[in-house]
Motif scaffolding. Structure first.
Motif, short mmCIF file in Angstrom:
data_model
loop_
_atom_site.label_atom_id
_atom_site.label_comp_id
_atom_site.label_asym_id
_atom_site.label_seq_id
_atom_site.Cartn_x
_atom_site.Cartn_y
_atom_site.Cartn_z
N GLY A 2 0.80 -1.22 0.00
CA GLY A 2 0.00 0.00 0.00
C GLY A 2 0.83 1.27 0.00
O GLY A 2 0.60 2.16 -0.81
N GLN A 3 1.80 1.34 0.90
CA GLN A 3 2.63 2.54 1.01
C GLN A 3 3.46 2.73 -0.26
O GLN A 3 3.60 3.83 -0.77
N GLU A 4 3.96 1.63 -0.80
CA GLU A 4 4.75 1.68 -2.02
C GLU A 4 3.89 2.18 -3.20
O GLU A 4 4.32 3.05 -3.97
N ASP A 5 2.66 1.65 -3.30
CA ASP A 5 1.75 2.08 -4.37
C ASP A 5 1.42 3.57 -4.23
O ASP A 5 1.35 4.29 -5.23
N ASP A 6 1.23 4.02 -3.00
CA ASP A 6 0.94 5.44 -2.75
C ASP A 6 2.10 6.31 -3.23
O ASP A 6 1.89 7.37 -3.84
N LEU A 7 3.32 5.88 -2.94
CA LEU A 7 4.50 6.65 -3.35
C LEU A 7 4.62 6.68 -4.87
O LEU A 7 4.94 7.73 -5.45
N TRP A 8 4.35 5.55 -5.53
CA TRP A 8 4.38 5.53 -7.01
C TRP A 8 3.35 6.52 -7.56
O TRP A 8 3.64 7.26 -8.50
N GLN A 9 2.16 6.54 -6.98
CA GLN A 9 1.11 7.42 -7.46
C GLN A 9 1.52 8.89 -7.28
O GLN A 9 1.33 9.71 -8.17
N LYS A 10 2.09 9.20 -6.11
CA LYS A 10 2.56 10.57 -5.88
C LYS A 10 3.62 10.96 -6.89
O LYS A 10 3.61 12.07 -7.41
N LEU A 11 4.56 10.03 -7.16
CA LEU A 11 5.63 10.31 -8.11
C LEU A 11 5.05 10.59 -9.50
O LEU A 11 5.49 11.50 -10.19
N LYS A 12 4.04 9.84 -9.88
CA LYS A 12 3.41 10.02 -11.20
C LYS A 12 2.66 11.34 -11.29
O LYS A 12 2.40 11.84 -12.38
N ASP A 13 2.30 11.91 -10.15
CA ASP A 13 1.59 13.20 -10.13
C ASP A 13 2.55 14.39 -10.19
O ASP A 13 2.12 15.51 -10.37
N PHE A 18 7.99 10.12 -15.07
CA PHE A 18 7.02 9.09 -14.69
C PHE A 18 5.59 9.53 -14.95
O PHE A 18 4.65 8.75 -14.79
N GLN A 19 5.40 10.78 -15.39
CA GLN A 19 4.08 11.24 -15.81
C GLN A 19 3.74 10.72 -17.20
O GLN A 19 2.59 10.69 -17.59
N LEU A 20 4.76 10.34 -17.95
CA LEU A 20 4.54 9.87 -19.32
C LEU A 20 3.72 8.59 -19.32
O LEU A 20 3.94 7.69 -18.52
N ASP A 21 2.79 8.55 -20.23
CA ASP A 21 1.97 7.36 -20.37
C ASP A 21 2.56 6.55 -21.53
O ASP A 21 2.19 6.73 -22.68
N ILE A 22 3.51 5.70 -21.21
CA ILE A 22 4.22 4.95 -22.24
C ILE A 22 3.46 3.67 -22.54
O ILE A 22 3.09 2.94 -21.63
N LEU A 63 14.95 2.04 -15.87
CA LEU A 63 14.09 1.78 -14.71
C LEU A 63 12.75 1.20 -15.16
O LEU A 63 12.22 0.29 -14.54
N TYR A 64 12.25 1.73 -16.26
CA TYR A 64 10.94 1.30 -16.77
C TYR A 64 10.93 -0.19 -17.10
O TYR A 64 9.93 -0.86 -16.92
N ILE A 65 12.07 -0.70 -17.59
CA ILE A 65 12.13 -2.13 -17.91
C ILE A 65 12.85 -2.92 -16.80
O ILE A 65 13.34 -4.02 -17.02
N ASP A 66 12.92 -2.33 -15.62
CA ASP A 66 13.47 -2.98 -14.43
C ASP A 66 14.95 -3.36 -14.54
O ASP A 66 15.39 -4.31 -13.90
N LYS A 67 15.70 -2.61 -15.31
CA LYS A 67 17.16 -2.80 -15.35
C LYS A 67 17.74 -1.79 -14.35
O LYS A 67 18.40 -0.82 -14.71
N ILE A 68 17.44 -2.05 -13.10
CA ILE A 68 17.70 -1.10 -12.02
C ILE A 68 19.18 -0.77 -11.88
O ILE A 68 19.56 0.40 -11.82
N GLU A 69 20.01 -1.79 -11.85
CA GLU A 69 21.45 -1.53 -11.66
C GLU A 69 22.08 -0.89 -12.89
O GLU A 69 23.03 -0.13 -12.77
N GLU A 70 21.54 -1.17 -14.08
CA GLU A 70 22.05 -0.51 -15.29
C GLU A 70 21.69 0.98 -15.27
O GLU A 70 22.38 1.81 -15.85
#
Length: 129
Positions: A2-13, A18-22, A63-70
């Motif tokens: 829940g908290q993680e989802d809330d933070l993602w939503q805030k970031l998208k706002d 992360f506002q881009l609708d890819i 980040l979008y494709i989960d290549k976090i360390e790259e």
């Protein structure tokens, strides 16, 4: 979650990439774009602002494709280059990086930093009126 989802939503706002609708493309298409960006970046010496934009875009796509360390070196490079004047897109990327690492407290810190910068910018604008 829940908290993680809330933070993602805030970031998208907030005004970050992360506002881009890819559209959901396959990882292969993202890889092609990333490879093209990297080769162009290597071939052409870029202006400072353009270089920061390239680093941010590469970090975001990875980040979008989960290549976090790259994504990490691009995030660090953009943060280093913008340390004297915070860049919302760079801060958004580092926030997402921490969210993807499940490091909620770090993600929250960067999210609050972005919100504080925006609030201060609003205050400055209001003060000038």
């Amino acid at each position: 979650h829940g908290q993680e989802d809330d933070l993602w939503q805030k970031l998208k706002d907030l005004p970050t990439l992360f506002q881009l609708d890819i559209p959901h493309m396959g990882e292969k298409n993202f890889r092609k774009t990333i490879t093209k960006l990297r080769s162009e970046k290597d071939q052409v010496s870029e202006e400072f602002d353009e270089d920061v934009r390239s680093e941010n875009l590469l970090a975001f796509l990875l980040l979008y494709i989960d290549k976090i360390e790259e994504a990490r070196p691009h995030i660090e490079s953009a943060l280093r280059k913008t340390k004297d004047s915070p860049n919302l897109v760079s801060l958004g990327n580092v926030c997402a990086y921490h969210l993807k690492q499940y490091n909620i407290s770090e993600a929250k810190y960067y999210l609050q930093t972005i919100e504080m910068i925006l609030k201060n910018a609003d205050q400055i604008t209001t003060d000038k009126i």
